[in-house]
Motif scaffolding. Structure first.
Motif, short mmCIF file in Angstrom:
data_model
loop_
_atom_site.label_atom_id
_atom_site.label_comp_id
_atom_site.label_asym_id
_atom_site.label_seq_id
_atom_site.Cartn_x
_atom_site.Cartn_y
_atom_site.Cartn_z
N VAL A 1 48.54 40.78 45.09
CA VAL A 1 47.17 40.30 44.99
C VAL A 1 46.93 39.12 45.93
O VAL A 1 45.85 38.98 46.52
CB VAL A 1 46.85 39.91 43.52
CG1 VAL A 1 47.73 38.78 43.04
CG2 VAL A 1 45.37 39.52 43.39
N VAL B 1 45.73 46.52 43.71
CA VAL B 1 44.76 45.59 43.17
C VAL B 1 43.61 46.39 42.57
O VAL B 1 43.03 47.25 43.24
CB VAL B 1 44.22 44.63 44.26
CG1 VAL B 1 43.13 43.74 43.69
CG2 VAL B 1 45.36 43.80 44.82
N GLU C 1 41.84 35.11 41.27
CA GLU C 1 42.67 35.95 40.42
C GLU C 1 44.15 35.69 40.68
O GLU C 1 44.96 35.65 39.73
CB GLU C 1 42.34 37.43 40.65
CG GLU C 1 40.98 37.86 40.14
CD GLU C 1 40.89 37.77 38.61
OE1 GLU C 1 41.92 37.98 37.94
OE2 GLU C 1 39.80 37.48 38.10
N ALA C 2 44.53 35.53 41.94
CA ALA C 2 45.93 35.24 42.28
C ALA C 2 46.36 33.90 41.70
O ALA C 2 47.49 33.75 41.21
CB ALA C 2 46.12 35.26 43.79
N LEU D 1 39.44 37.37 44.64
CA LEU D 1 40.85 37.74 44.74
C LEU D 1 41.74 36.50 44.75
O LEU D 1 42.79 36.47 44.08
CB LEU D 1 41.09 38.57 46.00
CG LEU D 1 40.64 40.03 45.96
CD1 LEU D 1 40.77 40.67 47.34
CD2 LEU D 1 41.46 40.82 44.94
#
Length: 380
Positions: A45, A218, A121-122, A118
């Motif tokens: 990710v 992902v 989220e990582a 993204l």
């Protein structure tokens, strides 16, 4: 992310704002690089997020710089205090610049929203796998930096495209040519297309997983309620920063008009306060050292010449160098002082020596220079 965004917030020149903005966006990319190492086996990710943001930044930042370029080509000025209100009556330029603004702040529906989601989220995944106070602080910095992005882009857009200025009431409208707007329009269309179709880049980015020995996919559920709410909250934070800091502190007004200040001008400046003084002191010091060495060489050459003539019993052409009461002794001190007034540098001495040396001495001198060059090459 934080420092670049904060410094961009203080600037008054559009190019400087966008330059510090690029510094801030590079911070997002470096965040992705760091998370790639932190997540280890779950780094897919982070890799997707990093490369996705690199592509997105290339698109929306070029669009914004092109907008600044159009303004400069017309007015030859980029200070928002001067160009304030220029774009109010330029609808095409206003629309494409606004698309770039929405992209970089991460508005849902535009490409910046995808890569920033993204990255976030990582960051959350790294904190879930191995909770750390530093990762929690990193999430706070991420949110504030994103708020800075909203604030400094609003500063540009409202000042240049929203405020009213009697100097620019549409008289430059014809100068904004369609062929200049066209490439910005293409980039704007790409921004919207990627934002609405985030999976379009996934097959390309998937190939990078092999290079970094990463595995996994992902999930392409970007437009969830949580992600949209997070983006809207960040944008609202940025609006609050704009209203509370830019409008109340950086925006001043007189009886006639408004203007923006930049308090960072008085802060420590590396170029002005560090680099330039160091270079100046170094140059003067080195110049004095080499001047001293040059004088030593000059004096040594003539001292040696005087010594050789004294030992050989040769008569010195100038009688004023003879010591009183002697025939062959030479007053070296007066000799050197007099020579120093005649010769000012080593090059003068070498020309004089070359004029009076024999061919044998010239050959020896040339060989010595060649040996010196060879030694320098071997040493360095």
């Amino acid at each position: 992310m934080f420092i670049g965004g904060f410094l961009a917030l203080l600037q008054r020149n559009i190019k400087r704002i966008l330059a510090y903005s690029s510094m801030s966006q590079a911070g997002y990319i470096l965040l992705g690089v760091g998370l790639t190492g932190i997540l280890k086996d779950h780094k897919a990710v982070a890799i997707y997020a990093t490369f996705y943001h690199i592509i997105n930044h290339a698109i929306f930042k070029v669009l914004l710089f092109m907008g600044a370029g159009i303004i400069y080509m017309i007015l030859h000025e980029l200070s928002i205090n001067v160009i304030r209100g220029f774009g109010k009556n330029k609808p095409l330029l206003k629309v494409v610049f606004f698309i770039g603004l929405l992209a970089i702040i991460g508005m849902p529906g535009f490409n910046g929203f995808i890569s920033k989601t993204l990255l976030h989220e990582a960051l959350l995944e790294a904190n879930n796998i191995d909770y750390s106070m530093w990762l929690s602080i990193g999430e706070i910095v991420f949110t504030i930096s994103s708020g800075f992005t909203v604030a400094y882009l609003l500063k540009i857009f409202i000042a240049v495209f929203m405020e009213k200025n009697e100097k620019y009431t549409g008289q430059f409208k014809s100068h904004v040519r369609k062929r200049a707007i066209f490439p910005m329009g293409v980039l704007g269309a790409a921004i919207v297309y990627i934002g609405l179709n985030p999976d379009i880049l996934m097959p390309i980015l998937e190939k990078s997983l092999e290079v970094f020995d990463a595995h996994g996919t992902v999930e392409s559920h970007f437009y969830t309620n949580h992600n949209i709410q997070t983006s809207i909250i960040t944008i609202l934070i940025g609006i609050f920063i704009y209203l509370g800091f830019v409008q109340l502190y950086l925006r001043k007004h007189t009886d006639k008009e408004y203007f923006y200040i930049n308090p960072s001008i008085k802060w420590l400046n590396l170029e002005r306060d560090v680099y330039e003084p160091i270079i100046r002191i170094t140059f003067v010091s080195v110049s004095e050292i080499f001047h001293f060495i040059d004088r030593i060489l000059v004096d040594s050459v003539y001292l040696l010449r005087a010594g050789i003539k004294a030992l050989s019993g040769m008569k010195i052409r100038h009688e004023r160098y003879r010591k009183k009461g002697t025939k062959n002794s030479i007053d070296v001190k007066h000799f050197i002082d007099d020579i120093s007034s005649e010769f000012h540098s080593l090059s003068d001495v070498l020309r004089k020596l070359y004029k009076h040396t024999t061919s044998l001495m010239s050959a020896i001198f040339i060989v010595a220079i060649i040996l010196a060059i060879v030694l320098l090459v071997l040493v360095f």
